[in-house]
Design an enzyme around this catalytic site. Sequence first.
Site, PDB file in Angstrom:
ATOM      1  N   CYS A 113     -10.623   0.463   1.916  1.00  0.00           N
ATOM      2  CA  CYS A 113      -9.899   1.544   1.227  1.00  0.00           C
ATOM      3  C   CYS A 113     -10.711   2.205   0.116  1.00  0.00           C
ATOM      4  CB  CYS A 113      -8.589   1.012   0.664  1.00  0.00           C
ATOM      5  SG  CYS A 113      -7.526   0.399   1.961  1.00  0.00           S
ATOM      6  N   HIS A 254      -6.003   5.647  -4.875  1.00  0.00           N
ATOM      7  CA  HIS A 254      -5.789   5.253  -3.481  1.00  0.00           C
ATOM      8  C   HIS A 254      -4.294   4.956  -3.301  1.00  0.00           C
ATOM      9  CE1 HIS A 254      -5.834   3.226   0.258  1.00  0.00           C
ATOM     10  NE2 HIS A 254      -5.689   2.011  -0.247  1.00  0.00           N
ATOM     11  N   ASN A 284      -0.464   3.991   3.749  1.00  0.00           N
ATOM     12  CA  ASN A 284      -1.844   3.704   3.358  1.00  0.00           C
ATOM     13  C   ASN A 284      -2.776   4.112   4.499  1.00  0.00           C
ATOM     14  OD1 ASN A 284      -4.324   2.530   2.781  1.00  0.00           O
ATOM     15  ND2 ASN A 284      -3.471   0.558   2.134  1.00  0.00           N
TER      16      ASN A 284
HETATM   17  N1  ACO Z   1      10.394  -6.485   5.312  1.00  0.00           N
HETATM   18  C1  ACO Z   1      11.223  -7.384   4.756  1.00  0.00           C
HETATM   19  N2  ACO Z   1      10.793  -8.480   4.109  1.00  0.00           N
HETATM   20  C2  ACO Z   1       9.466  -8.660   4.029  1.00  0.00           C
HETATM   21  C3  ACO Z   1       8.534  -7.762   4.581  1.00  0.00           C
HETATM   22  C4  ACO Z   1       9.042  -6.644   5.257  1.00  0.00           C
HETATM   23  N3  ACO Z   1       8.249  -5.715   5.810  1.00  0.00           N
HETATM   24  N4  ACO Z   1       7.278  -8.217   4.322  1.00  0.00           N
HETATM   25  C5  ACO Z   1       7.403  -9.348   3.630  1.00  0.00           C
HETATM   26  N5  ACO Z   1       8.728  -9.634   3.453  1.00  0.00           N
HETATM   27  C6  ACO Z   1       9.325 -10.775   2.742  1.00  0.00           C
HETATM   28  C7  ACO Z   1       8.395 -11.963   2.640  1.00  0.00           C
HETATM   29  O1  ACO Z   1       8.460 -12.764   3.797  1.00  0.00           O
HETATM   30  C8  ACO Z   1       8.920 -12.655   1.420  1.00  0.00           C
HETATM   31  O2  ACO Z   1      10.073 -13.395   1.773  1.00  0.00           O
HETATM   32  P1  ACO Z   1      10.402 -14.821   1.076  1.00  0.00           P
HETATM   33  O3  ACO Z   1      10.613 -14.486  -0.389  1.00  0.00           O
HETATM   34  O4  ACO Z   1      11.623 -15.249   1.779  1.00  0.00           O
HETATM   35  O5  ACO Z   1       9.198 -15.670   1.319  1.00  0.00           O
HETATM   36  C9  ACO Z   1       9.373 -11.510   0.508  1.00  0.00           C
HETATM   37  O6  ACO Z   1       9.569 -10.389   1.384  1.00  0.00           O
HETATM   38  C10 ACO Z   1       8.389 -11.151  -0.573  1.00  0.00           C
HETATM   39  O7  ACO Z   1       7.098 -11.041   0.027  1.00  0.00           O
HETATM   40  P2  ACO Z   1       5.820 -10.606  -0.803  1.00  0.00           P
HETATM   41  O8  ACO Z   1       4.629 -10.651   0.095  1.00  0.00           O
HETATM   42  O9  ACO Z   1       5.766 -11.413  -2.074  1.00  0.00           O
HETATM   43  O10 ACO Z   1       6.204  -9.078  -1.152  1.00  0.00           O
HETATM   44  P3  ACO Z   1       5.495  -8.067  -2.122  1.00  0.00           P
HETATM   45  O11 ACO Z   1       6.450  -7.605  -3.134  1.00  0.00           O
HETATM   46  O12 ACO Z   1       4.162  -8.605  -2.601  1.00  0.00           O
HETATM   47  O13 ACO Z   1       5.216  -6.828  -1.167  1.00  0.00           O
HETATM   48  C11 ACO Z   1       3.330  -5.840  -0.032  1.00  0.00           C
HETATM   49  C12 ACO Z   1       4.366  -6.969  -0.037  1.00  0.00           C
HETATM   50  C13 ACO Z   1       4.061  -4.533   0.097  1.00  0.00           C
HETATM   51  C14 ACO Z   1       2.386  -6.057   1.135  1.00  0.00           C
HETATM   52  C15 ACO Z   1       2.519  -5.865  -1.375  1.00  0.00           C
HETATM   53  O14 ACO Z   1       2.115  -7.185  -1.649  1.00  0.00           O
HETATM   54  C16 ACO Z   1       1.293  -4.966  -1.391  1.00  0.00           C
HETATM   55  O15 ACO Z   1       1.389  -3.759  -1.420  1.00  0.00           O
HETATM   56  N6  ACO Z   1       0.082  -5.567  -1.469  1.00  0.00           N
HETATM   57  C17 ACO Z   1      -1.177  -4.837  -1.739  1.00  0.00           C
HETATM   58  C18 ACO Z   1      -1.676  -4.061  -0.567  1.00  0.00           C
HETATM   59  C19 ACO Z   1      -3.012  -3.437  -0.944  1.00  0.00           C
HETATM   60  O16 ACO Z   1      -3.194  -2.876  -1.998  1.00  0.00           O
HETATM   61  N7  ACO Z   1      -4.022  -3.592  -0.093  1.00  0.00           N
HETATM   62  C20 ACO Z   1      -5.355  -3.127  -0.467  1.00  0.00           C
HETATM   63  C21 ACO Z   1      -5.757  -1.899   0.212  1.00  0.00           C
HETATM   64  S1  ACO Z   1      -5.556  -1.988   1.937  1.00  0.00           S
HETATM   65  C22 ACO Z   1      -7.126  -2.016   2.665  1.00  0.00           C
HETATM   66  O17 ACO Z   1      -8.153  -2.173   2.083  1.00  0.00           O
HETATM   67  C23 ACO Z   1      -7.132  -1.880   4.145  1.00  0.00           C
END
Ligand code: ACO
Length: 330
Positions: A113, A254, A284
Site C-alpha cells: 500500500c 492511504h 482499500n
Molecule cells: N464481519 C463481522 N465480524 C468480523 C469481521 C467481519 N467482516 N471481521 C472480523 N470480525 C470479528 C472478529 O472475528 C472478532 O470477533 P471476536 O471478538 O468474537 O473474536 C471481532 O470482529 C473483532 O475483530 P478485530 O480483528 O479485532 O476487528 P478490528 O476492529 O481490528 O477491525 C479490520 C478489523 C477492519 C481488519 C482492522 O483491524 C483494520 O483495518 N486493520 C488494518 C488494515 C490495514 O491498514 N492494512 C494495511 C494496508 S493493506 C496492504 O498493505 C495490502
Amino acid sequence: MYASFKSIGSYVPQGTLTNKDLEKMVDTSDEWITKRTGIKERRIARDDEAASDLGVKAAKIAIKRAGITSNQVDMVICATLSPDYLTMPSTAAMISKKLGIKNVMAFDISAACTGFIYLVSIAKVFIESGNFKNILIVGAEKLSSIVDYTDRGTCILFGDGAGAAIISSTDNIDEAIIDVHASADGNFGDLLITPGCGSKNPIREENVKEKLQYMKMAGNEVFKVAVKTLTNDVIDILKKNNISANEVDIFIPHQANYRIIEAVRMKLNFPLEKTAFTIAKYGNTSSASIPMAMNDMYEEGKIKKGDLMLLDAFGGGFTWGSALIKFAGN
Ligand code: ACO
C-alpha cells in the site's frame, strides 16, 4: 534540476461490490463493516481486465493533463501487488506496450500500500539525476484476484482501481517536490502476507488447496502499528521540513480504514474538509488508493496549482512513507 508533480489521473472499474453483497457471501453485516472500516462499497474489475488495463486508462489521463504525448515519456514504473503476471513480463512493460511507449526503461516495484509513495521517491531521484524529463508512475491493482472471498477478515476491505501521475523535470524550485520519506521493516512481514505462489511456496496443488495464493492479514495487529507509524511519520516529515500542519493544503492518506485516517488526522488537527476520504466508495485499493483519492479531489476542484499536499501510507512488508509535494499541474 528539480522533480515536479505535473499531473494526476485515475481509473475506476465499473463493477461494484457492496456491503449488502458481502452479507450474502460471508458472516458479516453492513453495520459491522461501516462501523469498523467506513467502507460501503468497492469497485471490481471485469474478468478480462488485468492490472495493466486499469493502469493504462489512468495513465492516458495523466499524460494528457501533463500536456505531453506518450512518446515524451522516458520511463514507466508501476507499483502493484496484483501484477498481470507473477514474474514476467512486468505490468509496467505491459502498460508501455499498450501506450505505444518504446525503448525506455519499464519496471515494477513491490511495496504494497506504500507503493505510490515509493514511486514518487524513485521518480524524483531519477529526474534529479538530469537524465530523464517525464516519468510515468502508476499504481494499478486488481486486488479481487488475490482476495479470498470466504475470509471475512480481508474480503470486506479490498477493491480494484488505478491511479497515475507524471513526474517532470523543472528548473523552478517553487514547483519542486519538497521531500519524500519511505521505509520498511521486514520483521513484520508475516502480519500481512500473500504466502503462496512465490519461490517460498510455489504454485503446487497442496499450496493452492490451502489457499496460500490469497492475502492473509492479522488485522488488529496491523491496525495498531499502522496508527502509530503513520502518525510519527507525518510528524517527522513536517518537522524535518520546518512546515506546520496548518500550512498543508491537502492531506491525502492511504485509504485503508476510516478509523486509521481519523486517528492520524485528529492527532495533527487537520480539518476534515482538507482530508481525502474515498474509503467509503472504493475500499482499500493498495498502491492505487492515494492517486485515486488525489484524482477525485483534483476533479472536484479541491487541488490547484501550487497547493501543498501531504501524502501518507502504510502497508505490507511492513512499508510506510510520506511525501510533501507542491502540485505543479494546471
Ligand atoms: N464481519 C463481522 N465480524 C468480523 C469481521 C467481519 N467482516 N471481521 C472480523 N470480525 C470479528 C472478529 O472475528 C472478532 O470477533 P471476536 O471478538 O468474537 O473474536 C471481532 O470482529 C473483532 O475483530 P478485530 O480483528 O479485532 O476487528 P478490528 O476492529 O481490528 O477491525 C479490520 C478489523 C477492519 C481488519 C482492522 O483491524 C483494520 O483495518 N486493520 C488494518 C488494515 C490495514 O491498514 N492494512 C494495511 C494496508 S493493506 C496492504 O498493505 C495490502
